[in-house]
Write an enzyme that holds these catalytic residues in place. Structure first.
Site, PDB file in Angstrom:
ATOM      1  N   TYR A   1      50.101  -1.944   3.781  1.00  0.00           N
ATOM      2  CA  TYR A   1      50.452  -3.290   3.322  1.00  0.00           C
ATOM      3  C   TYR A   1      50.180  -3.470   1.827  1.00  0.00           C
ATOM      4  CZ  TYR A   1      51.841  -5.220   7.774  1.00  0.00           C
ATOM      5  OH  TYR A   1      52.545  -5.487   8.925  1.00  0.00           O
TER       6      TYR A   1
ATOM      7  N   ALA B   1      54.499   1.300  16.380  1.00  0.00           N
ATOM      8  CA  ALA B   1      53.521   1.596  17.422  1.00  0.00           C
ATOM      9  C   ALA B   1      54.173   2.337  18.588  1.00  0.00           C
ATOM     10  CB  ALA B   1      52.863   0.303  17.909  1.00  0.00           C
TER      11      ALA B   1
ATOM     12  N   GLY C   1      58.495  -4.860  13.138  1.00  0.00           N
ATOM     13  CA  GLY C   1      58.340  -3.535  12.557  1.00  0.00           C
ATOM     14  C   GLY C   1      57.076  -2.841  13.029  1.00  0.00           C
ATOM     15  N   ASP C   2      56.007  -3.616  13.204  1.00  0.00           N
ATOM     16  CA  ASP C   2      54.762  -3.058  13.733  1.00  0.00           C
ATOM     17  C   ASP C   2      54.943  -2.600  15.171  1.00  0.00           C
ATOM     18  OD1 ASP C   2      53.018  -3.689  11.404  1.00  0.00           O
ATOM     19  OD2 ASP C   2      53.520  -5.743  11.943  1.00  0.00           O
ATOM     20  N   ARG C   3      55.685  -3.407  15.952  1.00  0.00           N
ATOM     21  CA  ARG C   3      55.947  -3.050  17.343  1.00  0.00           C
ATOM     22  C   ARG C   3      56.757  -1.746  17.409  1.00  0.00           C
ATOM     23  NH1 ARG C   3      53.926  -3.155  22.141  1.00  0.00           N
ATOM     24  NH2 ARG C   3      54.006  -0.998  21.388  1.00  0.00           N
TER      25      ARG C   3
END
Length: 483
Positions: free
Chosen positions: A160, A285, A280-282
Site C-alpha cells: 500500500y 488472497a 482486489g484483496d479478495r
C-alpha cells in the site's frame, strides 16, 4: 515486536500463507441520510453504529483467515492508541467460527496508525476521512519478520505504498521465497516494483497504466490493457501480470518458455454490487490459496476473479460483519445466504425456487422472471448431477451442474444459485428460510413436500403460470432424434 502467539488456538496443519505489507485501520460510520444540513447542501448522517476492521494487508489476512487458512501477517505497527483497535479487529476475525489463525509478526513502524474512516448513509459512501496516512519514514524490519517467510506455502504481498515492501532485506527474502513457493504481489501506484520471482502481479487497470510510466498505449480498451500488461511483464520480469478490470473480469499475461504468451481474458459474473472496495484483496488472497494448493495459474486466476465477483455481489467489506461460518452454502455460486441476509437487512422479501434445469428453455425463463417479480431477490435451488440421475434416470443430466448453475446465474432475474444433493431442497430451504417458495403451475402447492417446511417460519408457497409444450424432457427427445 517478536512473533506473537497465534490469535486463535493451533489446528491441524493446513495451508499456511504469509501476508506481507502495510496494515491500515478501516472504520465505517453507518447510519441513515434522509435530510440535508440547513447550513450547507450536504447530507446529514445519523450514525447508528461504528465498525472497525483491519485494512490493507490486514484485510488480506482477514479474508484468508475466514477461508480457514492459517495466516502469518508480516507488517509494521505503531504504538499509538489506534493500534489497539487494529489488533482487536484482527482478533475478532480469527475468533469467529470456522476461521483460520492469524499470527502477527510486526516491527515498529515509527509512525501513527493510518486510519481511513468512511461515512456511509443508507449503504452509500458519502465521504472518506484519512488520518495518519501521510508518507511515513522507513519502517524497521526485524529478523523475526524475515524468518516468518521460511515455513509458509505461499506469500501475498499487499503493498500500500507505506514502505514495508521497499525494504531491501525484506525484498531479498521475498525474492528467495519466490524461488520456492508462489508469491502473489498486489502492487500500489506509490509502492515498489515486485520482485522478479513473483508468480503473478495483480494491478488494477488504473494502477497498471500508472505503473507502466507512459511507456504503453494510453487506450484503456482490451488491446490497450494487453499492451500495458506486456510492458509490465517485460519491466518486472515476473511470471505473469493479471490486470483486473472490475466488472469485466481480468486480463492475464504470462510467460511461456520465456516468451510472452497470448493474453487470456477471464470474464466476471455480472453483479449488482456497488462497492468494489476490497475486491482486489479478495482476488489476490484466492489466487494465492489456489496456487499454494497446487492449482495451475489459469485455474487460480479464474477462481480469484469468481471470488472477487462474489465478494462484490455479497456487499464487499460490509459482508465481513457476518459470521464467517454462515456466509456461504456448499455448492452456491453467489453466496445465497449472504444474498438472503442482505435482502432481509433492507426489509426486502426473499424468494426461492428450484428444479433440475437440465436444458434451460423459455418456460424456465418465464417462470424465473415471474418468481423474481414476487420479491426483492431470487435464489434458485438446483438439483446436483447425482440428484438428477436418481430422479430422471442414468442418462440425465444432459448438462453438468456447473454449467446449469452458470447459465442460471447469467440471467438478470437470478440473484444466487445453490446446488443441493438431496432429492428435494428441504435442507437448503431450512438454511435460507425464504419468505416465498415458487413452483410452476403444473404443481399443486398443497402436494409439494416443501410447503410444510416453508410454513414452519411463516413463509408461503405459490405457483406461477405453467407454459405447456416446453420442457427439458421434450428438448432432450428432440435432440436425440436429430442425433
Amino acid at each position: 515486536m517478536n512473533i506473537a502467539t497465534p490469535i486463535t488456538g493451533t489446528r491441524d496443519r493446513g495451508l499456511r500463507i504469509a501476508v506481507v505489507g502495510d496494515v491500515l485501520l478501516d472504520v465505517d460510520l453507518l447510519g441513515r441520510a434522509d435530510r440535508l444540513s440547513p447550513d450547507a447542501p450536504v447530507p446529514v448522517v445519523s450514525v447508528a453504529r461504528s465498525v472497525a476492521r483491519a485494512g490493507g494487508a490486514g484485510l488480506v489476512a482477514t479474508l484468508l483467515a475466514r477461508d480457514g487458512v492459517d495466516v502469518v501477517l508480516v507488517t509494521v505497527l505503531g504504538d499509538d492508541d489506534r493500534v489497539g483497535e487494529l489488533r482487536a479487529a484482527l482478533d475478532a476475525t480469527a475468533s469467529s467460527g470456522g476461521a483460520g489463525t492469524i499470527t502477527v509478526v510486526a516491527g515498529p513502524s515509527g509512525a501513527p496508525t493510518p486510519v481511513k474512516t468512511r461515512v456511509r448513509g443508507d449503504g452509500q459512501a458519502i465521504v472518506r476521512i484519512d488520518e495518519g496516512c501521510e508518507p511515513p519514514g522507513a519502517p524497521t524490519i526485524t529478523a523475526d519478520m524475515l524468518a516468518a517467510l521460511d515455513a509458509v506455502d505461499a506469500v501475498v504481498v499487499a503493498d500500500y505504498g507505506r514502505g514495508v515492501a521497499a525494504d531491501p532485506e525484506l525484498r531479498e527474502a521475498l525474492e528467495a521465497a519466490g524461488r520456492r513457493i508462489p508469491v502473489v504481489w498486489d502492487p500500489h501506484k506509490n509502492g515498489s516494483a515486485p520482485v522478479p520471482t513473483a508468480a503473478v502481479v495483480t494491478p488494477n487497470r488504473s494502477e497498471a497504466f500508472t505503473l507502466a510510466e507512459g511507456g504503453a498505449s494510453a487506450s484503456d480498451d482490451i488491446a490497450g490493457v494487453d499492451t500495458v500488461a506486456g510492458a509490465l511483464l517485460d519491466a518486472w520480469g515476473c511470471g505473469a501480470v493479471l490486470v483486473t478490470l472490475g466488472a469485466k473480469g481480468a486480463l492475464l499475461r504470462r510467460r511461456d518458455r520465456g516468451t510472452p504468451a497470448v493474453p487470456h481474458l477471464v470474464p466476471a459474473t455480472p453483479s449488482d454490487g456497488t462497492d468494489p472496495c476490497g475486491a482486489g484483496d479478495r482476488l489476490a488472497a484466492t489466487v494465492a490459496s489456489a496456487l499454494a494448493a497446487g492449482e495451475p495459474l489459469g485455474d487460480a486466476v479464474a477462481a480469484g476473479v469468481a471470488a472477487a465477483a462474489r465478494f462484490v455481489a455479497s456487499g464487499g467489506v460490509a459482508s465481513l460483519d457476518r459470521p464467517a461460518n454462515t456466509s456461504r452454502l456448499p455448492g452456491d455460486s453467489a453466496d445465497a445466504l449472504a444474498v438472503a441476509h442482505d435482502t432481509r437487512e433492507r426489509g426486502g422479501v426473499v424468494v426461492a425456487t428450484g428444479g433440475c434445469f437440465d436444458l434451460l428453455h423459455a418456460g424456465h425463463a418465464r417462470t424465473l422472471a415471474a418468481a423474481r417479480a414476487l420479491g426483492d431477490c431470487l435464489i434458485v435451488c438446483v438439483n446436483s448431477d447425482d440428484s438428477v440421475r436418481r430422479l430422471k434416470g442414468p442418462e440425465r443430466p444432459i448438462m453438468a451442474e456447473g454449467d446449469r448453475s452458470d447459465l442460471l446465474q447469467a440471467l438478470e432475474c437470478v440473484d444466487a444459485v445453490v446446488v443441493f444433493d438431496e432429492d428435494t431442497p428441504e435442507a437448503v430451504l431450512r438454511r435460507i428460510q425464504p419468505d416465498v417458495w415458487v413452483k410452476g403451475g403444473d404443481y399443486v402447492a398443497a402436494d409439494l413436500p416443501e410447503t410444510g417446511v416453508i410454513a414452519a417460519w411463516g413463509g408461503r408457497t405459490v405457483t406461477v403460470p405453467y407454459h405447456p409444450g416446453r420442457s427439458s424432457t421434450r428438448l432432450a427427445g428432440a435432440l436425440a432424434r436429430v442425433g
